[in-house]
Design an enzyme around this catalytic site. Structure first.
Site, short mmCIF file in Angstrom:
data_model
loop_
_atom_site.label_atom_id
_atom_site.label_comp_id
_atom_site.label_asym_id
_atom_site.label_seq_id
_atom_site.Cartn_x
_atom_site.Cartn_y
_atom_site.Cartn_z
N HIS A 119 -1.96 5.08 -3.96
CA HIS A 119 -1.09 4.49 -3.36
C HIS A 119 0.16 4.45 -4.43
CE1 HIS A 119 -3.30 1.52 -0.59
NE2 HIS A 119 -2.76 2.32 0.27
N CYS B 29 -1.06 -5.21 -5.34
CA CYS B 29 -1.80 -5.02 -4.09
C CYS B 29 -2.35 -6.36 -3.52
CB CYS B 29 -3.28 -4.23 -4.49
SG CYS B 29 -3.17 -2.59 -5.23
N1 ARG Z 1 -9.76 -0.78 -1.43
C1 ARG Z 1 -8.50 -0.90 -0.92
C2 ARG Z 1 -8.19 0.47 -0.47
O1 ARG Z 1 -8.63 1.52 -0.96
C3 ARG Z 1 -7.35 -1.10 -2.03
C4 ARG Z 1 -6.18 -1.29 -1.74
C5 ARG Z 1 -5.25 -1.53 -2.97
N2 ARG Z 1 -3.80 -1.77 -2.57
C6 ARG Z 1 -2.85 -1.20 -3.15
N3 ARG Z 1 -1.77 -1.84 -2.64
N4 ARG Z 1 -2.86 -0.29 -3.97
O2 ARG Z 1 -7.67 0.53 0.79
#
Ligand code: ARG
Length: 270
Positions: free
Chosen positions: A169, A263
């Site tokens: 991300h 996150c």
């Molecule tokens: N386990 C989640 C996923 O992989 C973690 C999300 C983390 N969020 C972020 N904004 N990077 O979707």
């Protein structure tokens, strides 16, 4: 550098990690065999929320739902800019039920919600800075979503190619310090995208791989205070040099799911 950096009061949406767990693996940080310490996760999350409130920010909460272990990562649910809400469409089927729950919260709070036509993971990949939106792609959010976002908000949307699966991300590789500047880890991006960032933000704070692996780029700044992972030591030193006030907040339990401070934090921009 200004003599003193100014903070601006923010409005955040968060989701208590009541049902937080690692039950599936959809990024390299996750492993189905890992044990989550739920009490520790709850206390880390409460510290994060308490820190926002102590700094004068407004924090609202969406009710968590059993069976949705990643719902704590509120940042992925939407992008809100200038009071307009662009709702996500998750890549992983396990997370798709979160879409309607967050959309319902925003509707109840008085917002219209536009739902994305293709995969788009909210502030995970869409990062407003000044009058632009930086938009990551490569692992989750699609280039088609970038076009839809630009059309919806009428804000120049700059596509950036992510290349390292650990930084799946955009908000794991880059964060906004204030309306003019960012911090990022260059090797998370393709050569062309690195050049774009270098042209747009020649004064950016450049983080190391160690900072990035410690979730140091998954930080939240109010323009003055930067809530940052305590193990991102080099980055913390650089923030001080640049006149910001680092506020270390340990979210280690959430790193097991590939998430950190940012996150867990959705910003509602009026
Ligand atoms: N386990 C989640 C996923 O992989 C973690 C999300 C983390 N969020 C972020 N904004 N990077 O979707």
């Amino acid at each position: 550098m200004p003599a003193s950096r100014l903070s601006r009061a923010r409005r955040y949406l968060v989701c208590e990690p009541r049902y937080f767990d690692v039950q599936y693996a959809i990024n390299p940080w996750m492993s189905e065999n890992v044990e989550v310490d739920l009490d520790l996760a709850l206390s880390q999350w409460n510290t994060l929320v308490g820190t926002y409130r102590e700094l004068g920010h407004t924090v609202e909460t969406v009710e968590p739902e059993a069976g949705l272990p990643d719902m704590v990562f509120a940042a992925n649910s939407v992008l809100v800019a200038e009071g307009k809400v662009f709702g996500s469409r998750f890549h992983a089927p396990q997370r798709r039920p979160e879409e309607a729950l967050y959309a319902a919260w925003f509707k109840a709070a008085g917002f219209d919600v536009h739902q994305s036509e293709t995969v788009c993971e909210g502030e995970g990949d869409l990062v407003p800075v000044g009058s632009h939106i930086l938009a990551g792609t490569g692992f989750r959010t699609t280039p088609d979503a970038h076009r839809e976002v630009q059309e919806f908000f009428g804000m120049p949307t700059v596509g950036l190619q992510l290349v390292d699966p650990y930084f799946y991300h955009l908000d794991t590789a880059l964060f906004v310090l204030d309306d003019e500047n960012i911090a990022y880890y260059p090797d998370a991006f393709s050569p062309g995208s690195r050049e774009v960032l270098q042209r747009l933000f020649p004064q950016a704070v450049i983080a190391t791989r160690e900072d990035a692996m410690a979730f140091g780029l998954n930080s939240v700044s109010d323009g003055r205070h930067v809530l940052v992972a305590p193990r991102a030591e080099a980055l913390i030193g650089q923030l001080v040099t640049h006149g910001y006030v680092p506020v270390p907040v340990d979210m280690s339990e959430f790193h097991k799911a590939g998430g950190g401070i940012k996150c867990c934090t959705q910003e509602i921009r009026a």
